[in-house]
Design a protein around this motif. Structure first.
Motif, PDB file in Angstrom:
ATOM      1  N   VAL A  18       5.883   9.769  -1.902  1.00 34.10           N
ATOM      2  CA  VAL A  18       4.962   8.666  -1.682  1.00 34.10           C
ATOM      3  C   VAL A  18       5.474   7.863  -0.499  1.00 34.10           C
ATOM      4  O   VAL A  18       6.677   7.734  -0.297  1.00 34.10           O
ATOM      5  CB  VAL A  18       4.817   7.770  -2.933  1.00 34.10           C
ATOM      6  CG1 VAL A  18       4.186   8.540  -4.069  1.00 34.10           C
ATOM      7  CG2 VAL A  18       6.161   7.201  -3.366  1.00 34.10           C
ATOM      8  N   GLU A  19       4.544   7.340   0.264  1.00 31.61           N
ATOM      9  CA  GLU A  19       4.916   6.634   1.485  1.00 31.61           C
ATOM     10  C   GLU A  19       4.397   5.206   1.448  1.00 31.61           C
ATOM     11  O   GLU A  19       3.222   4.965   1.158  1.00 31.61           O
ATOM     12  CB  GLU A  19       4.366   7.356   2.708  1.00 31.61           C
ATOM     13  CG  GLU A  19       4.761   6.685   4.019  1.00 31.61           C
ATOM     14  CD  GLU A  19       4.332   7.478   5.224  1.00 31.61           C
ATOM     15  OE1 GLU A  19       4.778   7.125   6.336  1.00 31.61           O
ATOM     16  OE2 GLU A  19       3.560   8.443   5.074  1.00 31.61           O
ATOM     17  N   ILE A  20       5.269   4.267   1.760  1.00 28.43           N
ATOM     18  CA  ILE A  20       4.874   2.868   1.859  1.00 28.43           C
ATOM     19  C   ILE A  20       4.214   2.652   3.211  1.00 28.43           C
ATOM     20  O   ILE A  20       4.803   2.935   4.253  1.00 28.43           O
ATOM     21  CB  ILE A  20       6.088   1.938   1.716  1.00 28.43           C
ATOM     22  CG1 ILE A  20       6.739   2.106   0.337  1.00 28.43           C
ATOM     23  CG2 ILE A  20       5.673   0.484   1.914  1.00 28.43           C
ATOM     24  CD1 ILE A  20       7.972   1.248   0.144  1.00 28.43           C
ATOM     25  N   LEU A  21       2.985   2.166   3.182  1.00 26.65           N
ATOM     26  CA  LEU A  21       2.230   1.950   4.409  1.00 26.65           C
ATOM     27  C   LEU A  21       2.206   0.486   4.824  1.00 26.65           C
ATOM     28  O   LEU A  21       1.602   0.137   5.832  1.00 26.65           O
ATOM     29  CB  LEU A  21       0.791   2.459   4.232  1.00 26.65           C
ATOM     30  CG  LEU A  21       0.663   3.937   3.819  1.00 26.65           C
ATOM     31  CD1 LEU A  21      -0.797   4.309   3.657  1.00 26.65           C
ATOM     32  CD2 LEU A  21       1.341   4.846   4.835  1.00 26.65           C
ATOM     33  N   THR A  52       0.858  -1.186   0.000  1.00 29.15           N
ATOM     34  CA  THR A  52       0.000   0.000   0.000  1.00 29.15           C
ATOM     35  C   THR A  52       0.892   1.232   0.000  1.00 29.15           C
ATOM     36  O   THR A  52       1.717   1.411   0.896  1.00 29.15           O
ATOM     37  CB  THR A  52      -0.912   0.016   1.237  1.00 29.15           C
ATOM     38  OG1 THR A  52      -1.723  -1.166   1.227  1.00 29.15           O
ATOM     39  CG2 THR A  52      -1.808   1.245   1.232  1.00 29.15           C
ATOM     40  N   ILE A  53       0.736   2.068  -1.031  1.00 24.27           N
ATOM     41  CA  ILE A  53       1.577   3.255  -1.174  1.00 24.27           C
ATOM     42  C   ILE A  53       0.652   4.466  -1.344  1.00 24.27           C
ATOM     43  O   ILE A  53      -0.251   4.448  -2.179  1.00 24.27           O
ATOM     44  CB  ILE A  53       2.519   3.140  -2.390  1.00 24.27           C
ATOM     45  CG1 ILE A  53       3.351   1.859  -2.297  1.00 24.27           C
ATOM     46  CG2 ILE A  53       3.432   4.357  -2.485  1.00 24.27           C
ATOM     47  CD1 ILE A  53       4.230   1.604  -3.518  1.00 24.27           C
ATOM     48  N   ALA A  54       0.873   5.494  -0.555  1.00 21.52           N
ATOM     49  CA  ALA A  54       0.035   6.695  -0.606  1.00 21.52           C
ATOM     50  C   ALA A  54       0.853   7.879  -1.079  1.00 21.52           C
ATOM     51  O   ALA A  54       2.014   8.043  -0.699  1.00 21.52           O
ATOM     52  CB  ALA A  54      -0.569   6.996   0.764  1.00 21.52           C
ATOM     53  N   ARG A  55       0.246   8.695  -1.921  1.00 27.53           N
ATOM     54  CA  ARG A  55       0.917   9.906  -2.405  1.00 27.53           C
ATOM     55  C   ARG A  55       0.698  11.033  -1.411  1.00 27.53           C
ATOM     56  O   ARG A  55      -0.407  11.284  -0.957  1.00 27.53           O
ATOM     57  CB  ARG A  55       0.376  10.309  -3.775  1.00 27.53           C
ATOM     58  CG  ARG A  55       1.206  11.396  -4.453  1.00 27.53           C
ATOM     59  CD  ARG A  55       0.565  11.819  -5.779  1.00 27.53           C
ATOM     60  NE  ARG A  55       0.477  10.716  -6.726  1.00 27.53           N
ATOM     61  CZ  ARG A  55       1.472  10.345  -7.518  1.00 27.53           C
ATOM     62  NH1 ARG A  55       2.620  10.979  -7.490  1.00 27.53           N
ATOM     63  NH2 ARG A  55       1.308   9.340  -8.370  1.00 27.53           N
ATOM     64  N   ARG A  56       1.781  11.727  -1.058  1.00 30.34           N
ATOM     65  CA  ARG A  56       1.708  12.859  -0.138  1.00 30.34           C
ATOM     66  C   ARG A  56       2.173  14.115  -0.873  1.00 30.34           C
ATOM     67  O   ARG A  56       2.690  14.053  -1.986  1.00 30.34           O
ATOM     68  CB  ARG A  56       2.605  12.651   1.083  1.00 30.34           C
ATOM     69  CG  ARG A  56       2.539  11.258   1.688  1.00 30.34           C
ATOM     70  CD  ARG A  56       1.289  11.031   2.448  1.00 30.34           C
ATOM     71  NE  ARG A  56       1.366   9.840   3.278  1.00 30.34           N
ATOM     72  CZ  ARG A  56       0.338   9.221   3.771  1.00 30.34           C
ATOM     73  NH1 ARG A  56      -0.876   9.672   3.528  1.00 30.34           N
ATOM     74  NH2 ARG A  56       0.472   8.143   4.518  1.00 30.34           N
ATOM     75  N   VAL A  90      10.053  11.007  -3.997  1.00 28.98           N
ATOM     76  CA  VAL A  90      10.682  10.468  -2.798  1.00 28.98           C
ATOM     77  C   VAL A  90       9.821   9.323  -2.282  1.00 28.98           C
ATOM     78  O   VAL A  90       8.643   9.508  -1.993  1.00 28.98           O
ATOM     79  CB  VAL A  90      10.846  11.544  -1.717  1.00 28.98           C
ATOM     80  CG1 VAL A  90      11.579  10.976  -0.501  1.00 28.98           C
ATOM     81  CG2 VAL A  90      11.615  12.750  -2.271  1.00 28.98           C
ATOM     82  N   LEU A  91      10.410   8.147  -2.197  1.00 24.87           N
ATOM     83  CA  LEU A  91       9.726   6.958  -1.691  1.00 24.87           C
ATOM     84  C   LEU A  91      10.123   6.779  -0.229  1.00 24.87           C
ATOM     85  O   LEU A  91      11.258   6.448   0.082  1.00 24.87           O
ATOM     86  CB  LEU A  91      10.119   5.729  -2.514  1.00 24.87           C
ATOM     87  CG  LEU A  91       9.520   4.393  -2.075  1.00 24.87           C
ATOM     88  CD1 LEU A  91       8.014   4.379  -2.286  1.00 24.87           C
ATOM     89  CD2 LEU A  91      10.172   3.246  -2.846  1.00 24.87           C
ATOM     90  N   VAL A  92       9.179   7.022   0.664  1.00 24.22           N
ATOM     91  CA  VAL A  92       9.447   7.007   2.097  1.00 24.22           C
ATOM     92  C   VAL A  92       8.875   5.742   2.713  1.00 24.22           C
ATOM     93  O   VAL A  92       7.769   5.319   2.368  1.00 24.22           O
ATOM     94  CB  VAL A  92       8.823   8.251   2.772  1.00 24.22           C
ATOM     95  CG1 VAL A  92       9.076   8.231   4.275  1.00 24.22           C
ATOM     96  CG2 VAL A  92       9.392   9.514   2.166  1.00 24.22           C
ATOM     97  N   GLY A  93       9.627   5.170   3.618  1.00 21.64           N
ATOM     98  CA  GLY A  93       9.125   4.001   4.330  1.00 21.64           C
ATOM     99  C   GLY A  93       9.945   3.758   5.574  1.00 21.64           C
ATOM    100  O   GLY A  93      11.166   3.946   5.570  1.00 21.64           O
ATOM    101  N   GLY A 139       3.054  17.457   4.646  1.00 23.72           N
ATOM    102  CA  GLY A 139       1.792  18.137   4.906  1.00 23.72           C
ATOM    103  C   GLY A 139       0.639  17.168   5.009  1.00 23.72           C
ATOM    104  O   GLY A 139       0.766  16.078   5.550  1.00 23.72           O
ATOM    105  N   ASP A 140      -0.480  17.541   4.454  1.00 21.90           N
ATOM    106  CA  ASP A 140      -1.707  16.785   4.606  1.00 21.90           C
ATOM    107  C   ASP A 140      -1.654  15.461   3.858  1.00 21.90           C
ATOM    108  O   ASP A 140      -0.996  15.314   2.842  1.00 21.90           O
ATOM    109  CB  ASP A 140      -2.863  17.642   4.062  1.00 21.90           C
ATOM    110  CG  ASP A 140      -4.182  16.907   4.141  1.00 21.90           C
ATOM    111  OD1 ASP A 140      -4.434  16.293   5.182  1.00 21.90           O
ATOM    112  OD2 ASP A 140      -4.940  16.973   3.166  1.00 21.90           O
ATOM    113  N   VAL A 141      -2.354  14.503   4.408  1.00 20.90           N
ATOM    114  CA  VAL A 141      -2.435  13.188   3.775  1.00 20.90           C
ATOM    115  C   VAL A 141      -3.406  13.254   2.611  1.00 20.90           C
ATOM    116  O   VAL A 141      -4.533  13.674   2.754  1.00 20.90           O
ATOM    117  CB  VAL A 141      -2.909  12.133   4.793  1.00 20.90           C
ATOM    118  CG1 VAL A 141      -3.080  10.787   4.113  1.00 20.90           C
ATOM    119  CG2 VAL A 141      -1.931  12.032   5.929  1.00 20.90           C
ATOM    120  N   SER A 142      -2.954  12.860   1.463  1.00 17.75           N
ATOM    121  CA  SER A 142      -3.822  12.827   0.294  1.00 17.75           C
ATOM    122  C   SER A 142      -4.493  11.473   0.207  1.00 17.75           C
ATOM    123  O   SER A 142      -3.978  10.468   0.668  1.00 17.75           O
ATOM    124  CB  SER A 142      -3.005  13.083  -0.972  1.00 17.75           C
ATOM    125  OG  SER A 142      -3.757  12.778  -2.113  1.00 17.75           O
TER     126      SER A 142
END
Length: 925
Positions: free
Chosen positions: A314-317, A130-134, A170-173, A144-147
């Protein structure tokens, strides 16, 4: 020479005139190269046919160099068309060779411990994350805010919703979330032509291997990725838009990315300090049309954000529930074994939540694969990450160590010293000399925990070593601080002293990268962990640091300037630390001096919720919970809630609410919670049902506030179901910015007529509530059991139409003390209201009106009213409480309201908000 390149060169030479062929050989005789050998002019005279000349050039210079030389000679001869033709073919062939090279490098990989099996295929093991764009906050470069925009690997490089093509992603995890595996998958999909087809080249650079680099150019960075570390053929920099740079483990560089613009480079061949070259790329000074993907942990995100302008990350959840099950099947291959293992894992809540993190899914699967018959042992130690790692290490050493047990203990002590030294110095690579100096050069043991890798020629560092996973290095670093010393640790650095307080102070002030180490340190002082460490790996852990850890958590939130001030926990990591101890008495000792929780901008994953709920259940003195701009991620637990709920029909819906675990914890036996505030948390209808259950079953709750446009009418209806229950003793209900319409007001009216406790109702900023909604509300307000003292209807798009209903209610109400109608265009209705207030039975003490909008007649009524009742205060009572920066972006329907009223509110003097008062206070408005 062979291949398409030599065929093209042969065709070019055969097409030359005899005179041009002689000129080519003449110029060739003047070529001087450092590698290979030069061809003497006399030797060239022997070659009268192009094919023999090409063959000899390949033997003399090497195939690649021979082609480069031929291209250069054609350019000198003004045969540019021939040079371009050969170059095109050379580039085409090199692209294919490079893809084959990438396939060899990335197609297969070894698990965390290379001896555990054969090489694995990425396609066989990779499971979608699960990857979310921020988006970056505009202030300070912080996240900032969660998209709500989620992405996959396939859509990672596509334009964002606003159509912007992101050149830097940037791929954050967090640790163990699968960043490196994701990059490996990206590279393989590029090779196979299913992803990133717009790029001719994808260069993946492991930042751990850059730590020894001093000055580099972009060409140097590229060459590290190429076969034989040679720069790609052709003029690839002529088409930078077709280049993708990928940097893995960017945070290990620890670079101060604050170089002045004047120092940046625009020449890809220019060697500069590593940080300058990287910053030149990020600032789009060099190769500005190229694309960049940076994989990193969140600890260095803020400093990187200062270098970027408008980029997204983007953040790996982690693994979604379906992905967790898929991973088990991919790991085991055998469906029956995978089903047994997954059913066992899903049956334990904590273990299942740990498997959100890919590295923990791997750990669980690795243990279960070998010892599925010992599931009970795994279940006993699956309370925390620390205990899971200890169980894994115990299993690892028992199956692989043939040396004497005492030898293993000495080795682990030295390994902990190495790990801690590396964590302090931001080091993940260790040279052979360091390994030898620490006495770790024992191949059988070393290969269990460290991976060996050879560096490129000319670095003078020989082979280097890294822990098989950074998580493992952080674990051994934490263990360093609690191990009973057997011998002097090898270190001459004072900062490397075995000082737990220094570690905690550094983490609190500046070293957020120490988070995992500190968390595992808390886990190690659990008595069960001490037992596991002693029995499993023979290491004796001291409990002396427990008091330091306890004292630190008790005081880290204390305001020294106001020691008597009510203390609240404001950091999510506090709950992680306490959960990792998994000791109820320790948790109670820490939280005993706190009365509230205030979390802001927290992304509450399943594991976070488990930690938070664990602490809440042990927290007898918790009185208030405030969550602002927090996001809850779905749990999807398949368990039955407790029996005896007043309405069993809600059961299935509650299970689908991400808030369900929190609400279950908040209503634990003995809970004294008084205040719950949820602002800008993206609540759903399922959440409303869960919250309604909480209202109905927690008698101590007297203050409840929801500020979130996602709630809507249906959500309010669900809340009202709970409000009508006899065990609901709520006194303050605030539903601000909730996008209400008149459709839910009948339910609110019934709840108002039922409740004998409710004293304040706040529906401010419900622009679509309008007159019909207020008219319906007044029906419930006139009920004899209604004891409402404060009603807030500011910014609800009211007109004079609703005022007749309000006047009728005011004529019967003996409890109302404050009515806020600020920021509404009441017209002649204001005159009617003011006239009604002159009646001696009306006990109102405060009235909120936008006086600047009153008509002449209304102003005259106001003067008369104030003369008759001088203690009645009439003013603008509007409370504007904007969400945190960025959060309003997801409430699109509120944009016009907020923008249109911002100017009007300037200069108004409102009364203090009841949100500043304690839940049990009876302050007005």
């Amino acid at each position: 020479m062979a291949g398409e390149e030599s065929a093209i060169l042969l065709e070019a030479l055969e097409g030359l005139t005899l005179e041009d062929f002689q000129e080519f050989k003449k110029k060739l005789s003047h070529i001087d190269i450092k590698e290979g050998w030069n061809i003497h002019r006399d030797e060239l005279e022997k070659f009268t046919h192009p094919s023999t000349l090409i063959s000899y050039m390949g033997d003399s210079y090497g195939e690649a160099a021979a082609m480069d030389i031929a291209i250069g000679l054609f350019e000198k001869m003004n045969q540019r068309h021939l040079a371009e033709k050969i170059l095109d073919e050379k580039v085409k062939e090199y692209k294919q060779k490079y893809r084959e090279h990438v396939a060899r490098e990335f197609l297969q990989y070894k698990e965390v411990n290379s001896w555990l099996g054969e090489n694995l295929s990425v396609s066989d093991r990779y499971t979608n994350l699960t990857i979310a764009r921020r988006s970056w906050n505009q202030h300070g470069g912080e996240p900032g805010d969660v998209s709500s925009d989620t992405v996959t690997i396939q859509t990672l490089f596509e334009p964002s919703k606003d159509g912007q093509l992101q050149r830097v992603t940037v791929l954050v995890g967090a640790t163990g979330m699968g960043k490196t595996m994701t990059i490996r998958k990206v590279m393989m999909d590029w090779v196979e032509g299913t992803l990133c087809t717009q790029f001719d080249y994808a260069f993946c650079i492991d930042c751990k291997e850059l730590s020894f680099s001093k000055e580099v150019s972009m060409v140097d960075l590229i060459s590290k990725c190429c076969p034989q570390q040679r720069t790609p053929a052709g003029r690839i920099f002529d088409n930078p838009e077709k280049i993708l740079f990928i940097f893995d483990s960017f945070e290990v560089l620890g670079l101060p990315l604050v170089q002045h613009k004047g120092e940046l480079s625009t020449d890809p061949t220019e060697a500069k300090p590593l940080e300058t070259t990287l910053l030149s790329l990020l600032k789009r000074k060099v190769l500005p049309e190229s694309s960049v993907l940076i994989a990193m942990r969140p600890t260095a995100l803020q400093s990187l954000g200062q270098c970027l302008e408008g980029e997204h990350y983007v953040e790996i959840l982690g693994f979604a529930p379906a992905a967790r099950e898929e991973y088990f099947h991919r790991y085991f291959g055998n469906d029956n074994k995978a089903d047994v293992a997954f059913r066992f894992t899903r049956g334990n809540g904590v273990l299942y939540s740990l498997c959100v993190i890919p590295i923990m899914s791997w750990t669980v699967c690795t243990i279960l694969e070998q010892e599925l018959h010992k599931r009970n042992q795994l279940l006993a130690c699956s309370k925390t990450t620390t205990q899971m790692i200890l169980f894994y290490l115990s299993w690892l050493t028992k199956h692989r160590v043939s040396n004497a047990w005492q030898n293993l203990q000495q080795f682990l002590h030295k390994l902990c010293s190495l790990a801690a030294d590396g964590i302090w110095k931001h080091k993940v690579l260790f040279e052979e000399k360091e390994i030898e100096d620490q006495g770790l050069n024992q191949p059988e043991l070393l290969s269990l925990f460290l991976n060996e890798k050879g560096l490129e020629k000319g670095t003078h560092h020989g082979n280097v070593y890294s822990f098989s996973h950074l998580h493992l290095q952080e674990f051994f670093a934490a263990m360093f601080y609690v191990l009973e010393d057997q011998e002097e640790m090898l270190s001459d650095s004072q900062i490397f002293a075995k000082d737990v307080n220094m570690l905690l102070k550094s983490y609190h002030t500046s070293r957020m990268d120490l988070n995992v180490t500190v968390r595992l340190l808390f886990g190690l002082v659990n008595p069960k962990s001490v037992e596991y460490a002693d029995e499993g790996i023979g290491c004796r852990i001291s409990l002396r640091p427990r008091e330091d850890l306890l004292r630190w958590l008790q005081t880290r939130h204390r305001d020294l300037s106001h020691p008597s001030k009510i203390m609240t926990v404001k950091d999510l990591d506090t709950f992680h630390f306490l959960f990792e101890t998994n000791e109820e008495s320790f948790v109670q000792s820490v939280l005993g001096s706190f009365t509230g929780i205030v979390l802001q901008d927290a992304k509450l994953m399943l594991y976070d919720q488990v930690a938070l709920c664990f602490c809440i259940k042990q927290w007898a003195g918790l009185l208030s919970v405030t969550l602002r701009s927090c996001s809850f991620h779905q749990q999807h637990r398949r368990q039955e809630p407790g029996k005896g709920l007043p309405w069993q029909s809600w059961r299935q819906e509650e299970l689908h609410s991400p808030l369900y675990p929190l609400c279950q914890a908040l209503r634990h036996p003995g809970s004294l919670l008084q205040s719950l505030r949820l602002q800008w948390c993206g609540l759903t209808e399922g959440d409303s049902k869960t919250l309604g259950t909480l209202l109905a079953t927690l008698p101590s709750l007297v203050y409840f506030e929801v500020g979130d446009g996602a709630l809507g009418d249906d959500g309010v209806r669900m809340l009202c179901t709970g409000l009508r229950q006899p065990d609901c003793h709520l006194r303050v209900l605030r539903l601000r910015y909730t996008h209400l319409t008149s459709a839910c007001c009948q339910d609110l009216s019934v709840a108002l007529g039922t409740s004998t406790c409710l004293e304040e109702l706040d529906l401010s900023f419900s622009a679509r509530l309008r007159d019909d909604g207020v008219t319906l509300l007044c029906e419930g307000l006139q009920h004899s059991s209604c004891q409402l003292q404060v009603l807030r209807l500011g910014s609800c798009s009211l007109t004079d139409t609703c005022c007749q209903a309000l006047v009728a209610w005011l004529g019967h109400s003996h409890s109302l003390k404050c009515l806020d109608l600020s920021d509404n265009e009441l017209g002649v209705g204001a005159t009617l209201l003011l006239r009604q207030l002159r009646h001696h039975n009306c006990m109102l003490q405060m009235l909120g009106l936008s006086i600047s909008t009153l008509s002449k007649d209304a102003l005259q009524e106001l003067v008369a009213l104030q003369a008759l009742k001088p203690n009645l205060k009439v003013t603008d009572l509007q409370e504007h409480e904007a969400p945190e920066t960025g959060a309003m972006a997801r409430l699109t329907f509120q944009h016009s309201i907020w923008a249109g009223r911002r100017a009007a509110v300037r200069g108004r003097k409102g009364l203090p908000s009841s949100r500043a008062a304690l839940p049990h206070s009876r302050s007005l408005c």
